[in-house]
Structures are given as structure tokens and as C-alpha cells.
Scaffold this motif. Structure first.
Motif, PDB file in Angstrom:
ATOM      1  N   VAL A 163     -57.176 -64.893 -35.702  1.00  0.00           N
ATOM      2  CA  VAL A 163     -56.177 -64.408 -34.736  1.00  0.00           C
ATOM      3  C   VAL A 163     -56.375 -65.068 -33.368  1.00  0.00           C
ATOM      4  O   VAL A 163     -55.412 -65.495 -32.717  1.00  0.00           O
ATOM      5  CB  VAL A 163     -56.245 -62.871 -34.610  1.00  0.00           C
ATOM      6  N   SER A 164     -57.635 -65.164 -32.937  1.00  0.00           N
ATOM      7  CA  SER A 164     -57.918 -65.710 -31.604  1.00  0.00           C
ATOM      8  C   SER A 164     -57.568 -67.190 -31.490  1.00  0.00           C
ATOM      9  O   SER A 164     -56.991 -67.625 -30.483  1.00  0.00           O
ATOM     10  CB  SER A 164     -59.394 -65.495 -31.256  1.00  0.00           C
ATOM     11  N   PHE A 179     -55.403 -68.789 -33.306  1.00  0.00           N
ATOM     12  CA  PHE A 179     -53.951 -68.925 -33.427  1.00  0.00           C
ATOM     13  C   PHE A 179     -53.276 -68.674 -32.085  1.00  0.00           C
ATOM     14  O   PHE A 179     -52.482 -69.498 -31.603  1.00  0.00           O
ATOM     15  CB  PHE A 179     -53.408 -67.963 -34.473  1.00  0.00           C
ATOM     16  N   TYR A 180     -53.585 -67.543 -31.476  1.00  0.00           N
ATOM     17  CA  TYR A 180     -52.957 -67.214 -30.194  1.00  0.00           C
ATOM     18  C   TYR A 180     -53.506 -68.067 -29.055  1.00  0.00           C
ATOM     19  O   TYR A 180     -52.799 -68.370 -28.091  1.00  0.00           O
ATOM     20  CB  TYR A 180     -53.130 -65.730 -29.872  1.00  0.00           C
ATOM     21  N   SER A 219     -51.460 -71.272 -29.458  1.00  0.00           N
ATOM     22  CA  SER A 219     -50.030 -71.094 -29.174  1.00  0.00           C
ATOM     23  C   SER A 219     -49.776 -70.731 -27.716  1.00  0.00           C
ATOM     24  O   SER A 219     -48.759 -71.141 -27.134  1.00  0.00           O
ATOM     25  CB  SER A 219     -49.427 -70.032 -30.092  1.00  0.00           C
ATOM     26  N   ASP A 220     -50.684 -69.977 -27.094  1.00  0.00           N
ATOM     27  CA  ASP A 220     -50.513 -69.584 -25.686  1.00  0.00           C
ATOM     28  C   ASP A 220     -51.218 -70.530 -24.725  1.00  0.00           C
ATOM     29  O   ASP A 220     -51.161 -70.344 -23.510  1.00  0.00           O
ATOM     30  CB  ASP A 220     -51.051 -68.162 -25.460  1.00  0.00           C
ATOM     31  N   THR A 257     -54.416 -70.937 -24.134  1.00  0.00           N
ATOM     32  CA  THR A 257     -55.515 -70.336 -23.376  1.00  0.00           C
ATOM     33  C   THR A 257     -56.840 -70.776 -23.987  1.00  0.00           C
ATOM     34  O   THR A 257     -57.181 -70.403 -25.114  1.00  0.00           O
ATOM     35  CB  THR A 257     -55.414 -68.797 -23.329  1.00  0.00           C
ATOM     36  N   THR A 292     -49.495 -67.224 -21.395  1.00  0.00           N
ATOM     37  CA  THR A 292     -49.804 -65.807 -21.205  1.00  0.00           C
ATOM     38  C   THR A 292     -51.207 -65.554 -21.752  1.00  0.00           C
ATOM     39  O   THR A 292     -51.688 -66.290 -22.615  1.00  0.00           O
ATOM     40  CB  THR A 292     -48.800 -64.908 -21.950  1.00  0.00           C
ATOM     41  N   THR A 293     -51.870 -64.525 -21.234  1.00  0.00           N
ATOM     42  CA  THR A 293     -53.202 -64.161 -21.735  1.00  0.00           C
ATOM     43  C   THR A 293     -53.200 -62.725 -22.269  1.00  0.00           C
ATOM     44  O   THR A 293     -54.249 -62.099 -22.395  1.00  0.00           O
ATOM     45  CB  THR A 293     -54.266 -64.302 -20.630  1.00  0.00           C
ATOM     46  N   ALA A 321     -52.542 -61.663 -25.290  1.00  0.00           N
ATOM     47  CA  ALA A 321     -53.263 -61.585 -26.563  1.00  0.00           C
ATOM     48  C   ALA A 321     -54.768 -61.510 -26.325  1.00  0.00           C
ATOM     49  O   ALA A 321     -55.481 -60.779 -27.019  1.00  0.00           O
ATOM     50  CB  ALA A 321     -52.918 -62.783 -27.440  1.00  0.00           C
ATOM     51  N   SER A 351     -58.839 -63.033 -18.893  1.00  0.00           N
ATOM     52  CA  SER A 351     -57.460 -62.781 -19.349  1.00  0.00           C
ATOM     53  C   SER A 351     -56.728 -61.831 -18.409  1.00  0.00           C
ATOM     54  O   SER A 351     -55.551 -62.041 -18.088  1.00  0.00           O
ATOM     55  CB  SER A 351     -57.482 -62.201 -20.773  1.00  0.00           C
TER      56      SER A 351
END
Length: 214
Positions: A30-31, A33-34, A37-38, A40, A113-114, A116, A168
Motif C-alpha cells: 500500500v505504501s 503504491f501511494y 502515485s502521490d 511522496t 498529497t500526503t 495516504a 506527512s
């Protein structure tokens, strides 16, 4: 200690190690991936560290399984190899995060964005606190330095979650420049520290020495 009680506590320690492996695997997926995509870096690095913790967790689970069968006084070849692979992966992660942070500053890159990262960090803090508390308890009950050492490793993951949460939150609320890169450097420092300890433990077959990470 009564043998049946000893075995029950060892079984619980093994369950905790499986929970740690499963959670870190899910958290890593999950981390990353986001994080990708974000855009970060802190979250992405946090996810990669979670994958490395899976390798470490497999070594711990293997050790506890051996303890269930016979008394264990030394690491076997599998556990030593797992430590060396973990240490190497953590050093590579450290270098990647430092280079990534430098490039982010040079290119003035900022996350989309942070949010997630905030959610994942909070979930990780709650999970790691539970795992740390239970591992310390069962480690003390068994008078097992390796299990207590593993608990300290989980505590390090607990601290990493706070670094991710802080960076974040600061960016999501106030868009402070380069705070994401700074967060990734904090994760890199812990990764380097864990990598060094992994190699130190690999060099010492004895399980009697105490360290922050198994």
C-alpha cells in the motif's frame, strides 16, 4: 517454567511474528503504491522499509519455530543469511533515499498529497505499539533475549511511523517545502542503523548478546 506453558508462550510469539510479516507485507504494498502515485518519497521509502522488515520477520519466525522444537543457543545458517540480506537491502534503501532526497531538493519536487501517509502512519503506530507490547511481554515471560530484541526492532518501526506521520502532517496542513524529503532522510537514518545492527548480529552467532534489532 512448566513445559506446556512454555510452549504456549512460544506459540504466541510465533503468531506475533506471522502478524508482523503479514502486516509489513500489506503495508509495503500500500505504501509504495501511494508513495509512487502521490510522489511522496517518505511514504515510498517507508513502504520499501516494510518489505525489508518482512525479510527480517521471516528470520525471526524461523528462529522461534526452532525454539519450539529444541533449545536454541546460536543462529543457524538460514538466520545468518536472512540478517545479511536484510542488512544489504537496508543499506541499498539508505543510499536510494538519500539520493532521492537530494534530487527532490534539486528538482524542487513536492508530493501531490500526503493524506495516504497520514492514514498509513496512524495505522502503523497502533499496530506496532500492540506488537511491541506483546513481544516484550512474551519475551520477558520466556526470558528470551532474541524475542526481546525483535520487540525492540518493532519499536524502531514504531518510531519510523512517527517520522512519516510528522512529515506527512506538516506537508498536508501547511505545504512546508522539502519536509517530505526531510522525512525520507529520517527514514534513511533508521534504515542505515538497522542495517548496521543486522550485520553485527550476523557476525555473532550467539543469541545471548542484546541489541536493538534481531
Amino acid at each position: 517454567m512448566e513445559i506446556s506453558l512454555y510452549n504456549k508462550r512460544l506459540h504466541y510469539a510465533l503468531i506475533l511474528s506471522f502478524i508482523t510479516i503479514g502486516y509489513n507485507l500489506l503495508e509495503g504494498i500500500v505504501s509504495t503504491f501511494y508513495g509512487a502515485s502521490d510522489e511522496t518519497l517518505a511514504l515510498f521509502g517507508f513502504g520499501l522499509d516494510s518489505f525489508v522488515e518482512v525479510l527480517s520477520g521471516i528470520g525471526i519466525a524461523h528462529m522461534i519455530y526452532r525454539m519450539k522444537r529444541n533449545p536454541v543457543v546460536e543462529r543457524d545458517s538460514f538466520e545468518i543469511t536472512a540478517l545479511k540480506v536484510t542488512g544489504t537491502a537496508l543499506y541499498i534503501l539508505t543510499a536510494g533515499l538519500v539520493i532521492g532526497a537530494i534530487l527532490a531538493v534539486i528538482n524542487k519536487s513536492e508530493p501531490d498529497t500526503t493524506l495516504a501517509g497520514i492514514i498509513i502512519a496512524v495505522l502503523s503506530i497502533l499496530t506496532m505499539y500492540f506488537l511491541y507490547r506483546e513481544k516484550i511481554k512474551v519475551g520477558n515471560q520466556l526470558d528470551s533475549k532474541p524475542i526481546i530484541s525483535d520487540a525492540k526492532c518493532t519499536k524502531t518501526c514504531f518510531y519510523l511511523s512517527f517520522i512519516l506521520l510528522a512529515s506527512s502532517l506538516l506537508y498536508e496542513l501547511w505545504q512546508i517545502p522539502y519536509v517530505d524529503a526531510l522525512g525520507s532522510l529520517g527514514i534513511a537514518w533508521y534504515a542505515w542503523k538497522e542495517g548496521r545492527e543486522a550485520f553485527e548480529n550476523a557476525r555473532s552467532k550467539s543469541l545471548s548478546r542484546s541489541s536493538d534489532c534481531c
